[in-house]
Design an enzyme around this catalytic site. Structure first.
Site, PDB file in Angstrom:
ATOM      1  N   ASP A  84      49.170  28.613  45.462  1.00  0.00           N
ATOM      2  CA  ASP A  84      49.485  29.758  44.595  1.00  0.00           C
ATOM      3  C   ASP A  84      49.317  31.100  45.313  1.00  0.00           C
ATOM      4  OD1 ASP A  84      50.276  28.862  41.978  1.00  0.00           O
ATOM      5  OD2 ASP A  84      48.237  28.106  41.679  1.00  0.00           O
ATOM      6  N   GLU A 136      49.204  39.342  43.848  1.00  0.00           N
ATOM      7  CA  GLU A 136      48.683  40.339  42.913  1.00  0.00           C
ATOM      8  C   GLU A 136      47.303  39.953  42.360  1.00  0.00           C
ATOM      9  OE1 GLU A 136      50.526  42.661  39.272  1.00  0.00           O
ATOM     10  OE2 GLU A 136      50.221  40.573  38.739  1.00  0.00           O
ATOM     11  N   ASP A 137      47.054  38.648  42.252  1.00  0.00           N
ATOM     12  CA  ASP A 137      45.807  38.221  41.613  1.00  0.00           C
ATOM     13  C   ASP A 137      44.568  38.393  42.488  1.00  0.00           C
ATOM     14  OD1 ASP A 137      47.007  37.519  39.196  1.00  0.00           O
ATOM     15  OD2 ASP A 137      47.757  35.652  40.079  1.00  0.00           O
ATOM     16  N   ARG A 174      42.056  28.834  43.387  1.00  0.00           N
ATOM     17  CA  ARG A 174      42.582  30.068  43.973  1.00  0.00           C
ATOM     18  C   ARG A 174      41.491  30.956  44.577  1.00  0.00           C
ATOM     19  NH1 ARG A 174      47.143  33.137  40.960  1.00  0.00           N
ATOM     20  NH2 ARG A 174      47.249  33.864  43.111  1.00  0.00           N
ATOM     21  N   ARG A 185      41.284  33.669  32.769  1.00  0.00           N
ATOM     22  CA  ARG A 185      40.972  33.866  34.190  1.00  0.00           C
ATOM     23  C   ARG A 185      39.996  35.018  34.472  1.00  0.00           C
ATOM     24  NH1 ARG A 185      45.157  31.634  37.335  1.00  0.00           N
ATOM     25  NH2 ARG A 185      45.887  29.775  36.252  1.00  0.00           N
ATOM     26  N   HIS A 199      48.010  36.048  31.707  1.00  0.00           N
ATOM     27  CA  HIS A 199      47.342  37.301  32.044  1.00  0.00           C
ATOM     28  C   HIS A 199      47.804  38.411  31.095  1.00  0.00           C
ATOM     29  CE1 HIS A 199      47.237  35.609  36.365  1.00  0.00           C
ATOM     30  NE2 HIS A 199      45.969  35.754  36.010  1.00  0.00           N
ATOM     31  N   CYS A 258      53.432  39.578  39.858  1.00  0.00           N
ATOM     32  CA  CYS A 258      52.486  38.725  40.624  1.00  0.00           C
ATOM     33  C   CYS A 258      52.844  38.597  42.098  1.00  0.00           C
ATOM     34  CB  CYS A 258      52.435  37.298  40.104  1.00  0.00           C
ATOM     35  SG  CYS A 258      53.162  36.979  38.557  1.00  0.00           S
TER      36      CYS A 258
HETATM   37  C1  CIR Z   1      48.499  30.581  38.537  1.00  0.00           C
HETATM   38  O1  CIR Z   1      48.459  29.849  37.533  1.00  0.00           O
HETATM   39  O2  CIR Z   1      47.500  31.150  38.963  1.00  0.00           O
HETATM   40  C2  CIR Z   1      49.822  30.751  39.241  1.00  0.00           C
HETATM   41  N1  CIR Z   1      50.566  29.545  39.198  1.00  0.00           N
HETATM   42  C3  CIR Z   1      50.615  31.881  38.589  1.00  0.00           C
HETATM   43  C4  CIR Z   1      49.944  33.211  38.778  1.00  0.00           C
HETATM   44  C5  CIR Z   1      50.747  34.325  38.198  1.00  0.00           C
HETATM   45  N2  CIR Z   1      50.107  35.555  38.503  1.00  0.00           N
HETATM   46  C6  CIR Z   1      50.283  36.671  37.797  1.00  0.00           C
HETATM   47  O3  CIR Z   1      50.944  36.661  36.761  1.00  0.00           O
HETATM   48  N3  CIR Z   1      49.663  37.768  38.208  1.00  0.00           N
END
Ligand code: CIR
Length: 262
Positions: free
Chosen positions: A70, A75-76, A95, A140, A170, A257
């Protein structure tokens, strides 16, 4: 809740992106949109990156990280402001290790702060609107994460509000900035008190995924295929670029993201 500071306007000059790895389909997803295709996501990611370049941003493209499927959802892993960056602590166990790979990149540009356990926070839950931050309390991002983040940004003169994320992954799955004082929101947040001070573009339930559009220096990047959302956004008289992100959506991701902007 704290007072709202709307003074600071954000102009981006840089973006960080990371290429999706061959095994990107092993990432976390609850979407039921079919099997994602590597060649297609690579093409869609390239188109996204090229668009950022065309908008005048200096794009820093990082290599794929096969150990973290991932990781291209960069962005995360951090939140970057004009003065500093906060390295997050992703709530998703698989992650957490991604942050070690973003830290060395960001240290070249900003002084770093960190969200520390038991606090968790993912960048997808952080929406900056001028000098104010809305911080999602989600699956999260936990309360300790929100409070740690709030304490850090207060020292830089920012204000903040915690927002319950009731449905999507999110906060930014449902709420984003379209223009300086205008938010794009899904129906879920149409009457949410924290957003009362803003103009709102409210997206119909069947087009709620268009809420994850991305405003870059006065241009709106939106996912393609959302006709009525596009018509609503056109009322802002801003340039709109539609991007096909079908494969990203299969992995629960959207336009915001895929990059870190600063
Ligand atoms: C997740 O579930 O963490 C990833 N498959 C998708 C993350 C999407 N991130 C975001 O919207 N900032």
């Amino acid at each position: 809740m704290y007072g709202i500071n709307k003074e600071k306007k954000i102009i981006y000059t840089h973006a960080i992106v990371r290429l999706p790895g061959y095994n990107f389909s092993q990432g976390i997803t609850e979407a039921d949109l079919g099997i994602p295709d590597y060649d297609l996501i690579t093409q869609q990611h390239k188109e996204y990156t090229n668009t950022l370049v065309k908008l005048g941003l200096k794009v820093i493209q990082l290599e794929a990280l096969e150990v973290y499927p991932d990781a291209y959802f960069v962005e995360d892993t951090a939140v970057i402001t004009q003065q500093m960056a906060v390295i997050t602590n992703p709530g998703a166990e698989s992650r957490k290790g991604e942050i070690q790979h973003i830290e060395p990149v960001l240290t070249k540009y900003r002084q770093l702060h960190r969200i520390k356990p038991p606090g968790t926070l993912e960048g997808g839950d952080v929406l900056q609107v001028g000098g104010h931050f809305f911080i999602g309390l989600s699956k999260r991002t936990n309360r300790q994460g929100v409070e740690q983040f709030g304490r850090i940004i207060e020292t830089y003169g920012y204000t903040w509000t915690a927002v319950e994320v009731v449905n999507g992954l999110h906060l930014k799955s449902d709420v984003n900035l379209a223009d300086r004082d205008t938010l794009m929101v899904t129906e879920l947040y149409a009457k949410y008190p924290a957003f009362n001070d803003y103009q709102k573009i409210i997206l119909a339930e069947d087009e709620s995924r268009a809420a994850n559009s991305l405003s870059i220096n006065g241009t709106i990047l939106m996912p393609s295929g959302f006709t009525s959302a596009k018509k609503k956004l056109e009322n802002l008289s801003l340039p709109i670029i539609e991007l096909d992100i079908s494969e990203v959506r299969k992995m629960d991701g959207g336009l915001t993201c895929l990059s870190l902007r600063f």
